[in-house]
Design an enzyme around this catalytic site. Structure first.
Site, PDB file in Angstrom:
ATOM      1  CG  ASP A  13     102.487  62.162  27.092  1.00 52.71           C
ATOM      2  OD1 ASP A  13     101.722  63.110  27.279  1.00 52.71           O
ATOM      3  OD2 ASP A  13     103.258  61.710  27.957  1.00 52.71           O
ATOM      4  CE  LYS A  16      95.013  61.105  25.851  1.00 54.16           C
ATOM      5  NZ  LYS A  16      96.366  60.588  26.114  1.00 54.16           N
ATOM      6  N   GLY A  40      97.736  67.647  29.049  1.00 52.70           N
ATOM      7  CA  GLY A  40      97.992  68.881  28.305  1.00 52.70           C
ATOM      8  C   GLY A  40      98.183  68.590  26.848  1.00 52.70           C
ATOM      9  CG  HIS A  41      95.645  68.429  24.064  1.00 53.49           C
ATOM     10  ND1 HIS A  41      94.970  67.338  24.527  1.00 53.49           N
ATOM     11  CD2 HIS A  41      94.769  69.422  23.985  1.00 53.49           C
ATOM     12  CE1 HIS A  41      93.729  67.677  24.723  1.00 53.49           C
ATOM     13  NE2 HIS A  41      93.574  68.924  24.396  1.00 53.49           N
ATOM     14  CD  GLN A 225      96.062  61.846  33.032  1.00 53.20           C
ATOM     15  OE1 GLN A 225      94.962  61.506  33.414  1.00 53.20           O
ATOM     16  NE2 GLN A 225      96.420  63.107  32.942  1.00 53.20           N
TER      17      GLN A 225
HETATM   18  P1  IMP Z   1     100.054  62.531  38.500  1.00 52.69           P
HETATM   19  O1  IMP Z   1      98.929  62.233  37.552  1.00 52.69           O
HETATM   20  O2  IMP Z   1     100.550  63.941  38.419  1.00 52.69           O
HETATM   21  O3  IMP Z   1      99.752  62.103  39.906  1.00 52.69           O
HETATM   22  O4  IMP Z   1     101.315  61.643  38.038  1.00 52.69           O
HETATM   23  C1  IMP Z   1     101.309  60.221  38.136  1.00 52.69           C
HETATM   24  C2  IMP Z   1     102.026  59.576  36.950  1.00 52.69           C
HETATM   25  O5  IMP Z   1     101.244  59.769  35.772  1.00 52.69           O
HETATM   26  C3  IMP Z   1     103.401  60.182  36.632  1.00 52.69           C
HETATM   27  O6  IMP Z   1     104.249  59.143  36.137  1.00 52.69           O
HETATM   28  C4  IMP Z   1     103.113  61.166  35.527  1.00 52.69           C
HETATM   29  O7  IMP Z   1     104.240  61.420  34.714  1.00 52.69           O
HETATM   30  C5  IMP Z   1     102.023  60.418  34.764  1.00 52.69           C
HETATM   31  N1  IMP Z   1     101.134  61.320  34.015  1.00 52.69           N
HETATM   32  C6  IMP Z   1     100.174  62.132  34.505  1.00 52.69           C
HETATM   33  N2  IMP Z   1      99.558  62.797  33.513  1.00 52.69           N
HETATM   34  C7  IMP Z   1     100.131  62.396  32.376  1.00 52.69           C
HETATM   35  C8  IMP Z   1      99.906  62.701  30.994  1.00 52.69           C
HETATM   36  O8  IMP Z   1      99.026  63.486  30.609  1.00 52.69           O
HETATM   37  N3  IMP Z   1     100.715  62.053  30.101  1.00 52.69           N
HETATM   38  C9  IMP Z   1     101.642  61.156  30.481  1.00 52.69           C
HETATM   39  N4  IMP Z   1     101.887  60.830  31.752  1.00 52.69           N
HETATM   40  C10 IMP Z   1     101.144  61.448  32.686  1.00 52.69           C
END
Ligand code: IMP
Length: 431
Positions: A13, A16, A40-41, A225
């Protein structure tokens, strides 16, 4: 013409979306290489808003080819819904514009169910996953029990894959998590249906990218991420399930490392994190609340409020090393406007020693006390500034302090959400 990788330097976040959108204007091809619809954006075009989770935002440009690499995990239902929403938005997605790797793994219904069931059972120590089935899908990939996009195109193979895996998944769902089982025939029908709809888009992403690079076309690799959510180098276990680092642009798309020209790290002017996990500079006070409100820090995938805190240069310096960054793009500098003082962590005090990066153990990170450098804030509205030298002195000092500690130049400074609210210092495509 060049190849540029964009990655987040913090916990995701970082903004990007805007930088990728700017750089997409210079690219011919835009490729995603990891993650899935956990990312997601939000994009605003002509006053209308659209949120994309899987498709690179380049899809909004008529002349760009977007690619979903083998390293991405694809929820076909989500992807098809996204294509429908794009159509309603007035953006038709012809197969020449979007290529999905045949090797990408598919998020199946049992992945989503297991992701949620596991999180619910965890109580304390929840990772706070997005619940999209990302982790269980990557687990199956590594366990060699996954379903890949090309499996959706052949009934016999898909049936065989599902028969092999459903016994175990249903045992877990019914006996361990006390849930209903997943039905083989219904799943087979549903996913073969998705396969038929996606078939025109399925192709060889590696071959397409290598061909493009040999023709000296510009390629943008869009990371999802952030560095510290990387499954190896992040704050394990509070991480996502893929390698988010720039190196994975190669493995996740089928391009060799010698083909990458420039890596840009996106650094938000402060730090945020969603979900669980350590966060040394977190602010649980009115300043944190102000940053959340002014920065609109609510997840675009889950809507969750993001945890907010001061800029942490230990986190950023680790990202410089781990990604081999060439330049930094700073985002959301305008959100700090109006704060009387601004702080950045330049080290940690932990168990009687001073550290300049995150230690591997979660409980040690939790004991890290940031060592702050405190600078004067600025009051002036900076959203109209287009040249670095026109920034208020205090804002310039803030950025210069970052540059001195991190040892990298800035390529971009974003001073507002709009495309034009940008100070462009070096175009990464002019490498
Ligand atoms: P997962 O990717 O859904 O398995 O989540 C694992 C961890 O990564 C959690 O703390 C989520 O909040 C974080 N996370 C996953 N995708 C994003 C993103 O696009 N931005 C910020 N945090 C993310």
């Amino acid at each position: 013409m060049a190849t540029v990788v964009v990655v987040g330097t913090q916990w995701g976040d970082e903004g990007k979306g805007k930088v990728v959108d700017l750089l997409t204007a210079r690219a011919d091809y835009v490729a995603r290489f990891q993650g899935g619809n956990n990312a997601g954006h939000t994009l605003v075009v002509g006053g209308k808003k659209i949120i994309l989770h899987l498709t690179p935002s380049g899809i909004l440009h008529p002349d760009k080819v977007c690619l979903i690499g083998n390293g991405v995990v694809v929820d076909p239902k989500v992807l098809l819904e996204e294509l429908d929403r794009l159509r309603d938005f007035g953006v038709g997605v012809a197969p020449e514009k979007l290529v999905i790797s045949a090797y990408a793994h598919v998020i199946m219904p049992y992945h989503r169910r297991l992701d949620l069931a596991r999180e619910n059972r965890k109580g304390h120590g929840k990772i706070g996953t997005t619940g999209r089935g990302i982790g269980p899908c990557y687990e199956d990939k590594v366990a060699r029990t996954g379903v890949r996009i090309h499996h959706l195109l052949d009934e016999t193979t898909l049936r065989r894959r599902l028969e092999a895996v459903l016994d175990e998944k249903n045992f877990l769902l019914t006996h361990y998590y006390r849930q209903d089982p997943v039905d083989l025939e219904a799943t087979l029908d549903e996913y073969l249906g998705y396969g038929r709809l996606l078939a025109p888009y399925v192709g060889d992403v590696s071959a397409r990218l290598n061909q493009a690079i040999s023709e000296r076309r510009s390629v943008l690799f869009e990371g999802a991420q952030g560095t510290h959510l990387d499954v190896d180098h992040g704050t394990y276990p509070f991480v996502t399930s893929s390698n988010t680092l720039a190196g994975n642009a190669c493995c996740g798309s089928g391009v060799g490392p010698t083909k990458i020209d420039h890596v840009v790290g996106i650094m938000k002017a402060y730090t945020t994190r969603v979900g669980g996990g350590p966060f040394p500079t977190e602010l649980s006070d009115p300043i944190g609340e102000r940053i959340r409100t002014c920065g609109g820090e609510f997840g675009s995938t889950t809507g969750r409020p993001r945890r907010c805190g001061w800029l942490d240069l230990c986190v950023v310096k680790d990202a410089v090393r781990l990604n081999g960054l060439a330049t930094l793009a700073v985002t959301k500098l305008d959100v700090l406007t109006g704060l009387p003082v601004v702080r950045m962590a330049v080290g940690y005090r932990c168990d009687g020693t001073v550290l300049d990066g995150l230690p591997p153990e979660i409980d040690r990170i939790e004991r890290c006390q940031p060592i702050y450098e405190e600078l004067q804030g600025w009051e002036e509205d900076i959203r109209n500034v287009r040249r670095f030298d026109d920034l208020p002195t205090a804002a310039r000092r803030y950025l210069e302090a970052v540059q001195d500690h991190v040892g990298l130049p800035f390529s971009i400074v974003s001073v507002g959400p709009g495309r034009e609210e940008t100070i462009m210092l070096k175009d990464p495509f002019d490498s």
